[in-house]
Scaffold this motif. Structure first.
Motif, PDB file in Angstrom:
ATOM      1  N   GLY A 144       0.449   5.078  10.300  1.00  0.00           N
ATOM      2  CA  GLY A 144      -0.536   5.126   9.112  1.00  0.00           C
ATOM      3  C   GLY A 144      -0.630   4.061   8.636  1.00  0.00           C
ATOM      4  O   GLY A 144      -1.963   3.786   7.970  1.00  0.00           O
ATOM      5  N   LEU A 145       0.275   3.216   8.170  1.00  0.00           N
ATOM      6  CA  LEU A 145       0.018   1.937   7.285  1.00  0.00           C
ATOM      7  C   LEU A 145      -0.802   0.956   8.328  1.00  0.00           C
ATOM      8  O   LEU A 145      -1.658   0.406   7.858  1.00  0.00           O
ATOM      9  N   LEU A 146      -0.332   0.908   9.584  1.00  0.00           N
ATOM     10  CA  LEU A 146      -1.278   0.114  10.616  1.00  0.00           C
ATOM     11  C   LEU A 146      -2.699   0.538  10.392  1.00  0.00           C
ATOM     12  O   LEU A 146      -3.596  -0.490  10.225  1.00  0.00           O
ATOM     13  N   ALA A 147      -2.966   1.860  10.457  1.00  0.00           N
ATOM     14  CA  ALA A 147      -4.180   2.338  10.598  1.00  0.00           C
ATOM     15  C   ALA A 147      -5.157   2.090   9.222  1.00  0.00           C
ATOM     16  O   ALA A 147      -6.278   1.484   9.146  1.00  0.00           O
ATOM     17  N   GLY A 148      -4.109   2.064   8.328  1.00  0.00           N
ATOM     18  CA  GLY A 148      -5.182   1.751   6.815  1.00  0.00           C
ATOM     19  C   GLY A 148      -5.267   0.295   6.687  1.00  0.00           C
ATOM     20  O   GLY A 148      -6.336   0.072   5.923  1.00  0.00           O
ATOM     21  N   LEU A 149      -4.464  -0.473   7.152  1.00  0.00           N
ATOM     22  CA  LEU A 149      -4.734  -1.756   6.972  1.00  0.00           C
ATOM     23  C   LEU A 149      -6.047  -2.059   7.965  1.00  0.00           C
ATOM     24  O   LEU A 149      -6.749  -3.030   7.350  1.00  0.00           O
ATOM     25  N   ASP A 167       4.199  -5.458   6.525  1.00  0.00           N
ATOM     26  CA  ASP A 167       4.505  -5.758   5.029  1.00  0.00           C
ATOM     27  C   ASP A 167       4.003  -7.146   4.769  1.00  0.00           C
ATOM     28  O   ASP A 167       3.363  -7.411   3.911  1.00  0.00           O
ATOM     29  N   ALA A 168       4.145  -7.981   5.928  1.00  0.00           N
ATOM     30  CA  ALA A 168       3.584  -9.363   5.738  1.00  0.00           C
ATOM     31  C   ALA A 168       2.078  -9.367   5.708  1.00  0.00           C
ATOM     32  O   ALA A 168       1.352 -10.150   4.886  1.00  0.00           O
ATOM     33  N   ALA A 169       1.579  -8.460   6.511  1.00  0.00           N
ATOM     34  CA  ALA A 169      -0.011  -8.476   6.607  1.00  0.00           C
ATOM     35  C   ALA A 169      -0.322  -7.864   5.158  1.00  0.00           C
ATOM     36  O   ALA A 169      -1.531  -8.279   4.691  1.00  0.00           O
ATOM     37  N   THR A 170       0.312  -6.933   4.595  1.00  0.00           N
ATOM     38  CA  THR A 170      -0.212  -6.336   3.230  1.00  0.00           C
ATOM     39  C   THR A 170      -0.030  -7.660   2.177  1.00  0.00           C
ATOM     40  O   THR A 170      -1.030  -7.516   1.411  1.00  0.00           O
ATOM     41  N   ALA A 171       1.025  -8.236   2.216  1.00  0.00           N
ATOM     42  CA  ALA A 171       1.265  -9.332   1.380  1.00  0.00           C
ATOM     43  C   ALA A 171       0.040 -10.484   1.617  1.00  0.00           C
ATOM     44  O   ALA A 171      -0.770 -10.915   0.401  1.00  0.00           O
ATOM     45  N   ALA A 172      -0.368 -10.654   2.668  1.00  0.00           N
ATOM     46  CA  ALA A 172      -1.612 -11.572   3.012  1.00  0.00           C
ATOM     47  C   ALA A 172      -2.731 -11.159   2.446  1.00  0.00           C
ATOM     48  O   ALA A 172      -3.463 -11.750   1.749  1.00  0.00           O
ATOM     49  N   LEU A 173      -2.979  -9.690   2.595  1.00  0.00           N
ATOM     50  CA  LEU A 173      -4.229  -9.045   2.172  1.00  0.00           C
ATOM     51  C   LEU A 173      -4.320  -9.076   0.703  1.00  0.00           C
ATOM     52  O   LEU A 173      -5.388  -9.373   0.004  1.00  0.00           O
ATOM     53  N   VAL A 174      -3.126  -8.924   0.013  1.00  0.00           N
ATOM     54  CA  VAL A 174      -3.231  -8.825  -1.434  1.00  0.00           C
ATOM     55  C   VAL A 174      -3.741 -10.562  -1.821  1.00  0.00           C
ATOM     56  O   VAL A 174      -4.251 -10.483  -3.039  1.00  0.00           O
ATOM     57  N   GLY A 175      -2.872 -11.458  -1.206  1.00  0.00           N
ATOM     58  CA  GLY A 175      -3.250 -12.824  -1.454  1.00  0.00           C
ATOM     59  C   GLY A 175      -4.938 -12.996  -1.409  1.00  0.00           C
ATOM     60  O   GLY A 175      -5.527 -13.766  -2.212  1.00  0.00           O
ATOM     61  N   ARG A 176      -5.411 -12.504  -0.194  1.00  0.00           N
ATOM     62  CA  ARG A 176      -6.906 -12.663  -0.001  1.00  0.00           C
ATOM     63  C   ARG A 176      -7.626 -11.906  -1.085  1.00  0.00           C
ATOM     64  O   ARG A 176      -8.718 -12.461  -1.644  1.00  0.00           O
ATOM     65  N   TRP A 177      -7.459 -10.713  -1.670  1.00  0.00           N
ATOM     66  CA  TRP A 177      -7.800  -9.999  -2.867  1.00  0.00           C
ATOM     67  C   TRP A 177      -7.965 -10.964  -3.943  1.00  0.00           C
ATOM     68  O   TRP A 177      -8.861 -10.997  -4.786  1.00  0.00           O
ATOM     69  N   PHE A 178      -6.674 -11.428  -4.185  1.00  0.00           N
ATOM     70  CA  PHE A 178      -6.554 -12.391  -5.379  1.00  0.00           C
ATOM     71  C   PHE A 178      -7.217 -13.431  -5.340  1.00  0.00           C
ATOM     72  O   PHE A 178      -8.136 -13.612  -6.418  1.00  0.00           O
TER      73      PHE A 178
END
Length: 204
Positions: A144-149, A167-178
């Motif tokens: 579900g996390l994979l699909a959401g990302l 979780d690393a991909a999530t962190a990277a996406l947060v950085g991009r949003w920032f």
């Protein structure tokens, strides 16, 4: 900026011990390339190759006010960013709790090395970001996390990606949003980077 036209981001889901896998995600535009590493030298080699604008790390990168060492048995246990998480009812482990001490020590050491290399490491908590985006955390629903990302626009994520990689991909996406103006640091500059959803001011 050696890859695409957007700034590159490297997200890191740091393990407390170099004997355990650390998740890495190189985010170039919308393409996410994930992998795992073990020792700090492997992690730093990827960062050096990618030359990212920001390095969000899932690990504590600061100590509570007045505390000089993570290994001290006395002193403040919570940082201002931790209190912000409590106020928003986000679950987390205090950084002075048991195994978190090892992770904190490694995170602080990695931060120092990255700063010396002229990179910008910031603390990130993927679980909080996943709550903001309405995604399941990895321990509850990995697929579900994979699909959401993927719905959030990340391309290239493997079906076989591990929980550390996502979780690393999530962190990277947060950085991009920032970098896009859609993030904030809870607790100030030494706090935790989280995404903000435009139009509602929602942080968590």
């Amino acid at each position: 900026m050696p890859y695409g036209t957007l700034p590159v981001v490297v997200g890191i889901d740091l393990a407390g011990s170099p004997r355990r896998p650390t998740g890495l995600c190189l985010l170039d535009g919308t393409r996410a390339v994930t992998s795992v590493a073990f020792g700090d030298e492997e992690i730093l080699a990827l960062v050096k190759l990618a030359r990212p604008a920001i390095v969000p790390i899932d690990a504590p990168l600061s100590l509570p006010s007045g505390r000089r060492s993570i290994h001290a048995r006395t002193g403040e246990h919570l940082r201002e960013c931790d209190r912000e998480l409590l106020r928003r009812k986000i679950r987390f482990f205090p950084i002075t709790l048991g195994p978190m001490r090892m992770l904190t020590a490694r995170g602080l050491a990695l931060k120092r090395r990255l700063v010396k290399m002229d990179y910008r490491p910031v603390e990130c908590y993927p679980g909080a970001a996943q709550d903001v985006w309405g995604l399941p955390r990895q321990h509850r629903d990995l697929f579900g996390l994979l699909a959401g990302l993927r719905r959030l626009g990340l391309r290239g994520l493997k079906k076989t990606a591990t929980s550390d990689e996502l979780d690393a991909a999530t962190a990277a996406l947060v950085g991009r949003w920032f970098l896009d103006g859609r993030g904030t640091m809870l607790g100030g500059e030494e706090g935790i980077l989280v995404p903000v959803i435009a139009g509602c001011g929602r942080v968590v």
